[in-house]
Design a protein around this motif. Structure first.
Motif, PDB file in Angstrom:
ATOM      1  N   PRO A   6       2.216 -11.636 -38.119  1.00 36.01           N
ATOM      2  CA  PRO A   6       3.326 -11.572 -37.163  1.00 36.01           C
ATOM      3  C   PRO A   6       3.843 -12.937 -36.711  1.00 36.01           C
ATOM      4  O   PRO A   6       5.044 -13.103 -36.505  1.00 36.01           O
ATOM      5  CB  PRO A   6       2.737 -10.787 -35.981  1.00 36.01           C
ATOM      6  CG  PRO A   6       1.652  -9.956 -36.588  1.00 36.01           C
ATOM      7  CD  PRO A   6       1.081 -10.809 -37.700  1.00 36.01           C
ATOM      8  N   ALA A   7       2.958 -13.913 -36.558  1.00 37.92           N
ATOM      9  CA  ALA A   7       3.401 -15.246 -36.122  1.00 37.92           C
ATOM     10  C   ALA A   7       4.325 -15.875 -37.167  1.00 37.92           C
ATOM     11  O   ALA A   7       5.378 -16.420 -36.828  1.00 37.92           O
ATOM     12  CB  ALA A   7       2.192 -16.138 -35.853  1.00 37.92           C
ATOM     13  N   TYR A   9       6.014 -14.276 -39.517  1.00 35.92           N
ATOM     14  CA  TYR A   9       7.246 -13.489 -39.614  1.00 35.92           C
ATOM     15  C   TYR A   9       8.201 -13.827 -38.465  1.00 35.92           C
ATOM     16  O   TYR A   9       9.408 -13.997 -38.677  1.00 35.92           O
ATOM     17  CB  TYR A   9       6.969 -11.983 -39.654  1.00 35.92           C
ATOM     18  CG  TYR A   9       8.257 -11.231 -39.795  1.00 35.92           C
ATOM     19  CD1 TYR A   9       8.915 -11.184 -41.022  1.00 35.92           C
ATOM     20  CD2 TYR A   9       8.867 -10.645 -38.697  1.00 35.92           C
ATOM     21  CE1 TYR A   9      10.135 -10.557 -41.153  1.00 35.92           C
ATOM     22  CE2 TYR A   9      10.086 -10.011 -38.816  1.00 35.92           C
ATOM     23  CZ  TYR A   9      10.721  -9.964 -40.046  1.00 35.92           C
ATOM     24  OH  TYR A   9      11.938  -9.351 -40.161  1.00 35.92           O
ATOM     25  N   ALA A  10       7.680 -13.944 -37.239  1.00 38.99           N
ATOM     26  CA  ALA A  10       8.530 -14.270 -36.088  1.00 38.99           C
ATOM     27  C   ALA A  10       9.244 -15.600 -36.309  1.00 38.99           C
ATOM     28  O   ALA A  10      10.442 -15.741 -36.010  1.00 38.99           O
ATOM     29  CB  ALA A  10       7.691 -14.312 -34.811  1.00 38.99           C
ATOM     30  N   THR A  11       8.524 -16.575 -36.832  1.00 40.97           N
ATOM     31  CA  THR A  11       9.118 -17.890 -37.084  1.00 40.97           C
ATOM     32  C   THR A  11      10.192 -17.800 -38.161  1.00 40.97           C
ATOM     33  O   THR A  11      11.309 -18.296 -37.989  1.00 40.97           O
ATOM     34  CB  THR A  11       8.031 -18.905 -37.489  1.00 40.97           C
ATOM     35  OG1 THR A  11       7.028 -18.915 -36.476  1.00 40.97           O
ATOM     36  CG2 THR A  11       8.607 -20.299 -37.665  1.00 40.97           C
ATOM     37  N   GLY A  90       5.735 -18.122 -32.559  1.00 37.43           N
ATOM     38  CA  GLY A  90       4.956 -17.915 -33.780  1.00 37.43           C
ATOM     39  C   GLY A  90       4.270 -19.187 -34.202  1.00 37.43           C
ATOM     40  O   GLY A  90       3.166 -19.476 -33.766  1.00 37.43           O
TER      41      GLY A  90
END
Length: 164
Positions: A6-7, A9-11, A90
């Protein structure tokens, strides 16, 4: 493709559309994020973006409020670029404008080579081809980069790897 946490992907969800809009010249991810997107089972601590010097300047202006002014890149004797590190939700993002490498025979530009687009939930993320990623990582010569190159080779020869 290996699991994108998730980190990461968020970035990527935040920076990739901005990179497509604001970079005039071709750009790509390199390092661990690119290796992961190409199928290697690697950890990702930051996102390395290879851009032109002019595009690095543009991103430094665009993301000025996110810039980490106290961060110094490691291995300055081997690498130089128009560098900046930015805070994003992220993971941190490191922008390298006109990255150069010194392997003991003077400064030479790091060329991405052939780029491929990796699709990630609607994002088109440019990364060097598998062969070019391996070449780049091996040229860096650091233990972590050599390990990533081996993991890329292993992922390419895995019978479970599907075509993207």
């Amino acid at each position: 493709m290996s699991h994108v946490n998730p980190a990461l992907y968020a970035t990527l969800a935040e920076i990739v559309p901005e990179l497509h809009v604001h970079c005039v010249e071709p750009w790509c991810l390199i390092g661990s994020a690119a290796a992961l997107l190409a199928g290697a089972d690697v950890g990702v601590a930051d996102v390395d973006v290879l851009v032109s010097r002019n595009d690095a300047e543009q991103l430094m202006t665009l993301w000025a409020e996110r810039r980490e002014h106290t961060h110094e890149p490691v291995s300055a004797e081997r690498f130089r670029s128009h560098f900046a590190r930015f805070r994003f939700p992220g993971l941190p993002v490191e922008v390298m404008g006109e990255l150069e490498l010194n392997q003991g025979d003077g400064w030479k530009p790091v060329k991405a080579g052939k780029l491929t687009l990796v699709g990630l939930n609607g994002l088109a993320v440019p990364v060097p081809s598998l062969e070019d990623q391996i070449r780049i990582l091996e040229s860096f010569g650091r233990e972590k980069d050599l390990l990533r190159a081996e993991l890329l080779r292993a992922s390419a020869s895995s019978p479970l790897r599907g075509e993207d």
